[in-house]
Design a protein around this motif. Sequence first.
Motif, PDB file in Angstrom:
ATOM      1  N   GLY A   1      42.335  69.697  34.042  1.00 45.05           N
ATOM      2  CA  GLY A   1      41.111  70.060  33.260  1.00 45.05           C
ATOM      3  C   GLY A   1      40.065  68.864  33.534  1.00 45.05           C
ATOM      4  N   ILE A   2      40.351  68.259  34.724  1.00 41.09           N
ATOM      5  CA  ILE A   2      39.128  67.044  35.188  1.00 41.09           C
ATOM      6  C   ILE A   2      38.125  67.820  35.849  1.00 41.09           C
ATOM      7  N   GLY A   3      36.974  67.684  35.999  1.00 38.74           N
ATOM      8  CA  GLY A   3      35.873  68.551  36.469  1.00 38.74           C
ATOM      9  C   GLY A   3      35.688  67.847  37.856  1.00 38.74           C
ATOM     10  N   ILE A   4      35.214  68.589  38.879  1.00 34.46           N
ATOM     11  CA  ILE A   4      34.968  67.915  40.280  1.00 34.46           C
ATOM     12  C   ILE A   4      33.671  68.333  40.785  1.00 34.46           C
ATOM     13  N   ALA A   5      33.164  67.224  41.056  1.00 31.86           N
ATOM     14  CA  ALA A   5      31.674  67.466  41.640  1.00 31.86           C
ATOM     15  C   ALA A   5      31.359  67.196  43.054  1.00 31.86           C
ATOM     16  N   LEU A   6      30.807  67.835  44.067  1.00 34.49           N
ATOM     17  CA  LEU A   6      30.583  67.336  45.329  1.00 34.49           C
ATOM     18  C   LEU A   6      29.073  66.805  45.134  1.00 34.49           C
ATOM     19  N   ASP A   7      29.261  65.539  45.767  1.00 31.15           N
ATOM     20  CA  ASP A   7      28.273  64.514  45.449  1.00 31.15           C
ATOM     21  C   ASP A   7      27.146  64.481  46.637  1.00 31.15           C
ATOM     22  N   ASP A   8      25.911  64.539  46.564  1.00 33.21           N
ATOM     23  CA  ASP A   8      25.104  64.108  47.819  1.00 33.21           C
ATOM     24  C   ASP A   8      25.045  65.439  48.495  1.00 33.21           C
ATOM     25  N   PHE A   9      25.142  66.666  47.801  1.00 33.73           N
ATOM     26  CA  PHE A   9      25.352  67.914  48.849  1.00 33.73           C
ATOM     27  C   PHE A   9      23.940  68.302  49.679  1.00 33.73           C
ATOM     28  N   GLY A  10      24.351  68.635  50.734  1.00 37.39           N
ATOM     29  CA  GLY A  10      23.367  69.072  51.871  1.00 37.39           C
ATOM     30  C   GLY A  10      23.448  67.877  52.833  1.00 37.39           C
TER      31      GLY A  10
ATOM     32  N   GLN B   1      24.706  79.405  42.007  1.00 39.26           N
ATOM     33  CA  GLN B   1      24.918  80.506  41.144  1.00 39.26           C
ATOM     34  C   GLN B   1      25.881  81.638  41.895  1.00 39.26           C
ATOM     35  N   ARG B   2      25.813  81.749  43.001  1.00 35.71           N
ATOM     36  CA  ARG B   2      26.674  83.145  43.529  1.00 35.71           C
ATOM     37  C   ARG B   2      28.254  82.627  43.381  1.00 35.71           C
ATOM     38  N   LEU B   3      28.469  81.060  43.646  1.00 31.74           N
ATOM     39  CA  LEU B   3      29.771  80.650  43.823  1.00 31.74           C
ATOM     40  C   LEU B   3      30.178  80.164  42.317  1.00 31.74           C
ATOM     41  N   GLN B   4      29.435  80.301  41.367  1.00 35.19           N
ATOM     42  CA  GLN B   4      29.607  79.842  40.080  1.00 35.19           C
ATOM     43  C   GLN B   4      30.051  78.468  39.927  1.00 35.19           C
ATOM     44  N   LEU B   5      28.990  77.691  40.506  1.00 36.97           N
ATOM     45  CA  LEU B   5      29.308  76.422  40.434  1.00 36.97           C
ATOM     46  C   LEU B   5      28.052  75.814  39.706  1.00 36.97           C
ATOM     47  N   GLN B   6      28.187  74.769  38.772  1.00 43.22           N
ATOM     48  CA  GLN B   6      27.172  74.180  38.137  1.00 43.22           C
ATOM     49  C   GLN B   6      26.346  73.288  39.291  1.00 43.22           C
ATOM     50  N   VAL B   7      24.805  73.441  39.119  1.00 46.88           N
ATOM     51  CA  VAL B   7      24.011  72.642  40.056  1.00 46.88           C
ATOM     52  C   VAL B   7      23.392  71.400  39.268  1.00 46.88           C
ATOM     53  N   THR B   8      23.348  70.491  39.740  1.00 46.55           N
ATOM     54  CA  THR B   8      22.615  69.304  39.425  1.00 46.55           C
ATOM     55  C   THR B   8      21.810  68.733  40.344  1.00 46.55           C
ATOM     56  N   ALA B   9      20.545  68.455  40.038  1.00 44.30           N
ATOM     57  CA  ALA B   9      19.657  67.709  41.012  1.00 44.30           C
ATOM     58  C   ALA B   9      19.280  66.224  40.720  1.00 44.30           C
ATOM     59  N   GLU B  10      19.598  65.516  41.821  1.00 42.34           N
ATOM     60  CA  GLU B  10      19.763  64.080  41.534  1.00 42.34           C
ATOM     61  C   GLU B  10      18.421  63.701  42.019  1.00 42.34           C
ATOM     62  N   GLY B  11      17.977  62.264  41.360  1.00 39.86           N
ATOM     63  CA  GLY B  11      16.752  61.759  41.764  1.00 39.86           C
ATOM     64  C   GLY B  11      15.545  62.380  41.254  1.00 39.86           C
ATOM     65  N   VAL B  12      15.644  63.094  40.158  1.00 38.28           N
ATOM     66  CA  VAL B  12      14.417  63.514  39.611  1.00 38.28           C
ATOM     67  C   VAL B  12      13.681  62.522  38.915  1.00 38.28           C
TER      68      VAL B  12
ATOM     69  N   HIS C   1      20.689  71.888  35.711  1.00 47.88           N
ATOM     70  CA  HIS C   1      20.672  70.268  35.215  1.00 47.88           C
ATOM     71  C   HIS C   1      20.043  69.306  36.384  1.00 47.88           C
ATOM     72  N   ALA C   2      19.371  68.243  35.654  1.00 48.60           N
ATOM     73  CA  ALA C   2      18.906  67.072  36.456  1.00 48.60           C
ATOM     74  C   ALA C   2      19.339  65.676  35.697  1.00 48.60           C
ATOM     75  N   GLN C   3      19.088  64.830  36.894  1.00 49.35           N
ATOM     76  CA  GLN C   3      19.439  63.461  36.603  1.00 49.35           C
ATOM     77  C   GLN C   3      18.505  62.673  37.425  1.00 49.35           C
ATOM     78  N   GLY C   4      17.754  61.627  36.555  1.00 48.95           N
ATOM     79  CA  GLY C   4      16.948  60.785  37.360  1.00 48.95           C
ATOM     80  C   GLY C   4      16.209  60.010  36.357  1.00 48.95           C
ATOM     81  N   TYR C   5      15.328  59.089  37.059  1.00 46.15           N
ATOM     82  CA  TYR C   5      14.525  58.096  36.338  1.00 46.15           C
ATOM     83  C   TYR C   5      13.421  58.875  35.382  1.00 46.15           C
ATOM     84  N   LEU C   6      13.081  60.133  35.651  1.00 43.95           N
ATOM     85  CA  LEU C   6      12.141  60.695  34.794  1.00 43.95           C
ATOM     86  C   LEU C   6      12.848  60.768  33.305  1.00 43.95           C
ATOM     87  N   TYR C   7      14.285  60.784  33.228  1.00 41.25           N
ATOM     88  CA  TYR C   7      14.978  60.993  31.907  1.00 41.25           C
ATOM     89  C   TYR C   7      15.282  59.575  31.503  1.00 41.25           C
ATOM     90  N   ALA C   8      15.906  58.944  32.341  1.00 42.84           N
ATOM     91  CA  ALA C   8      16.678  57.793  32.089  1.00 42.84           C
ATOM     92  C   ALA C   8      17.259  57.127  33.260  1.00 42.84           C
TER      93      ALA C   8
END
Length: 280
Positions: free
Chosen positions: A174-183, A228-239, A255-262
């Motif tokens: 039940g531990i989630g798995i994220a692929l970082d730095d995608f692309g 969306q098609r693969l039903q993966l959650q998507v987070t944008a980094e460095g916003v 979802h987003a993550q970055g200095y804009l928020y904290a």
Amino acid sequence: AKSQGRNRVVTYSPDMRRAIEKRVSLGRGIREAIANEEIVPFYQPKVSLLTGEIVGLEALARWRHPEKGILAPDVFGAVFEDHEIAGSIGKLLVSKIASDVRHWLDRGFSFGRVAINLSPAEFGQPGLVDNMLRTLDWLKVPASSFEVEVTETVLLGRNSSNVSSALEQFQQQGIGIALDDFGTGYASLTHLKQFPLDHIKIDRSFVRNLESDSDDEAIVAAIIGLGQRLQLQVTAEGVETHGQARRLRELGCDHAQGYLYAKPMPAAQLAELLERWSSV
Ligand code: C2E
Ligand code: CA
Ligand code: CA
Ligand code: CA
């Protein structure tokens, strides 16, 4: 001079020698730092682009250096490549993170999953999965409040079958798995099929010029669509700007993550933030 295979001889220049010495002394310093528990997790929130709520956290290692203050991995990150040191830092961080999580759950905070970064060297350590599960179990932290972040370098590594089986075990628990730095990696699309993933994180290099560079915008839009098609959650980094956030929202990013928020912050400061959030 050092003999290097065949008939090549490498002579260390003064610069290289200094770099090596620096690395060695960093190695010695870091062992002490681990023993003194000076390596700590900071936490950066991930937010929902729709509601602004905190939907997750990423733990990022910091070195509370007795003389130099708080150091980020740009100074000491090379240690994550050393099997032994990366393994001990990983264990230290997992236990600190798990006890922070226990504490926050006890206070009734909700924060989604806490993600921990794992380097290729950590996957080379025996007992990676068992250690993590044992620590979570010991502190009665549900596996569903944890996530691991891996980059394609991990997936491409020499021991990619170990990596596969570790990821499968994480997922089973039940531990989630994220692929970082995608692309930014290579053969990303194969990896999406080959490994059990729940989440992709769009690298900050595509987010930076999202509004001015139509190529970047197309890439980000395509990654979001793929997620969306693969039903993966998507987070944008460095916003960092409202403009980037607005464009990401328009493109359907979750979802987003970055200095804009904290920025990444110590556990105590994050607890204050969660406290404020849970009382509104
Ligand atoms: P990463 O996993 O891609 O982490 C995201 C990095 O982006 C973090 O740098 C974070 O502080 C920074 N960041 C977040 N929002 C923004 C923003 O809006 N603008 C900019 N310019 N930067 C932002 P940090 O904490 O210095 O970590 C650097 C890298 O070191 C991480 O990249 C990760 O690869 C590695 N790392 C950090 N902690 C750990 C750890 O505990 N274990 C392992 N194995 N690697 C770690
Ligand atoms: Ca990460
Ligand atoms: Ca990243
Ligand atoms: Ca990165």
